[in-house]
Design a protein around this motif. Structure first.
Motif, mmCIF file in Angstrom:
data_model
loop_
_atom_site.group_PDB
_atom_site.id
_atom_site.type_symbol
_atom_site.label_atom_id
_atom_site.label_comp_id
_atom_site.label_asym_id
_atom_site.label_seq_id
_atom_site.Cartn_x
_atom_site.Cartn_y
_atom_site.Cartn_z
ATOM 1 N N ALA A 1 55.317 -56.439 41.970
ATOM 2 C CA ALA A 1 56.227 -56.673 43.101
ATOM 3 C C ALA A 1 55.656 -56.056 44.381
ATOM 4 O O ALA A 1 55.656 -56.694 45.439
ATOM 5 N N LEU A 2 55.152 -54.832 44.284
ATOM 6 C CA LEU A 2 54.579 -54.176 45.465
ATOM 7 C C LEU A 2 53.289 -54.854 45.924
ATOM 8 O O LEU A 2 53.080 -55.052 47.127
ATOM 9 N N SER A 3 52.441 -55.240 44.976
ATOM 10 C CA SER A 3 51.188 -55.897 45.370
ATOM 11 C C SER A 3 51.457 -57.292 45.939
ATOM 12 O O SER A 3 50.779 -57.731 46.860
ATOM 13 N N PHE A 4 52.482 -57.981 45.412
ATOM 14 C CA PHE A 4 52.868 -59.285 45.943
ATOM 15 C C PHE A 4 53.332 -59.165 47.392
ATOM 16 O O PHE A 4 52.925 -59.942 48.260
ATOM 17 N N LEU A 5 54.174 -58.171 47.672
ATOM 18 C CA LEU A 5 54.650 -57.956 49.048
ATOM 19 C C LEU A 5 53.489 -57.612 49.983
ATOM 20 O O LEU A 5 53.437 -58.095 51.124
ATOM 21 N N ALA A 6 52.563 -56.792 49.514
ATOM 22 C CA ALA A 6 51.401 -56.456 50.339
ATOM 23 C C ALA A 6 50.549 -57.693 50.593
ATOM 24 O O ALA A 6 50.101 -57.934 51.727
ATOM 25 N N GLY A 7 50.331 -58.491 49.556
ATOM 26 C CA GLY A 7 49.561 -59.730 49.718
ATOM 27 C C GLY A 7 50.238 -60.693 50.684
ATOM 28 O O GLY A 7 49.580 -61.312 51.532
ATOM 29 N N CYS A 8 51.563 -60.819 50.578
ATOM 30 C CA CYS A 8 52.310 -61.681 51.508
ATOM 31 C C CYS A 8 52.175 -61.178 52.943
ATOM 32 O O CYS A 8 52.043 -61.982 53.880
ATOM 33 N N SER A 9 52.201 -59.875 53.117
ATOM 34 C CA SER A 9 52.071 -59.305 54.464
ATOM 35 C C SER A 9 50.699 -59.599 55.057
ATOM 36 O O SER A 9 50.586 -59.942 56.239
ATOM 37 N N VAL A 10 49.665 -59.489 54.242
ATOM 38 C CA VAL A 10 48.309 -59.808 54.708
ATOM 39 C C VAL A 10 48.205 -61.296 55.060
ATOM 40 O O VAL A 10 47.655 -61.667 56.098
ATOM 41 N N ALA A 11 48.755 -62.156 54.194
ATOM 42 C CA ALA A 11 48.719 -63.593 54.456
ATOM 43 C C ALA A 11 49.500 -63.938 55.728
ATOM 44 O O ALA A 11 49.049 -64.750 56.546
ATOM 45 N N TYR A 12 50.662 -63.319 55.891
ATOM 46 C CA TYR A 12 51.463 -63.571 57.092
ATOM 47 C C TYR A 12 50.686 -63.168 58.350
ATOM 48 O O TYR A 12 50.608 -63.933 59.316
ATOM 49 N N ALA A 13 50.117 -61.965 58.334
ATOM 50 C CA ALA A 13 49.356 -61.494 59.499
ATOM 51 C C ALA A 13 48.173 -62.414 59.774
ATOM 52 O O ALA A 13 47.918 -62.778 60.927
ATOM 53 N N GLY A 14 47.470 -62.805 58.731
ATOM 54 C CA GLY A 14 46.323 -63.698 58.918
ATOM 55 C C GLY A 14 46.718 -65.038 59.499
ATOM 56 O O GLY A 14 46.022 -65.586 60.370
ATOM 57 N N ASN A 15 47.828 -65.579 59.038
ATOM 58 C CA ASN A 15 48.281 -66.869 59.559
ATOM 59 C C ASN A 15 48.881 -66.742 60.955
ATOM 60 O O ASN A 15 48.614 -67.574 61.823
ATOM 61 N N ALA A 16 49.679 -65.710 61.183
ATOM 62 C CA ALA A 16 50.321 -65.539 62.500
ATOM 63 C C ALA A 16 49.300 -65.203 63.589
ATOM 64 O O ALA A 16 49.372 -65.728 64.699
#
Length: 152
Positions: free
Chosen positions: A58-73
């Motif tokens: 759960a924690l690694s998924f949230l971190a991965g989502c945050s990285v993906a969001y930042a990369g896309n935004a």
């Protein structure tokens, strides 16, 4: 004479195709960085930190989502008129959760529905077919729901 304000002319098919290719490349780059973050953090949280697997994931998924969001935004969709903030991130997270559910559904159907229970079958259905379908869903959702790059 039209009373409409002048809008920019519709993009040509070649311009739209080029833009889509650029979006796919940026999306893939952000996704690979997110995957690396997810995997590295999960490994650290399971190993040295000794967390249980669900908490670690759960924690690694949230971190991965945050990285993906930042990369896309900040990269892929930096030229789109998105507002950012908690609501945009929540939509992005929901799209990614939907992608994770697609992967789990593929694995569930293959393993329990079709009786294909080998490790190879689980890998093909979850990490192969499931990942491919989830990536299509994530790209569409990120493009149309999060960063709203509707085409004319």
């Amino acid at each position: 004479m039209s009373t409409r304000a002048s809008a920019s002319p519709p993009a040509s098919a070649s311009t739209r195709a080029w833009t889509t290719r650029q979006e796919l490349l940026g999306f893939a780059t952000a996704g690979l960085l997110a995957y690396a973050t997810d995997l590295a953090l999960f490994t650290c949280l399971r190993g040295p930190a000794a967390l249980d697997p669900l908490t670690a994931k759960a924690l690694s998924f949230l971190a991965g989502c945050s990285v993906a969001y930042a990369g896309n935004a900040l990269g892929t969709y930096r030229h789109t008129p998105h507002r950012g903030g908690p609501r945009t991130y929540a939509t992005f997270l929901a799209v990614n959760l939907a992608g994770a559910l697609v992967q789990l559904a593929c694995l569930t159907v293959s393993h329990y529905g079709l009786g294909l229970t080998s490790q190879t079958a689980d890998t093909v259905s979850g990490a192969g077919v499931g990942m491919a379908l989830a990536t299509v869903l994530r790209f569409w959702g990120t493009r149309t729901l999060v960063f709203r790059t509707f085409r004319t």
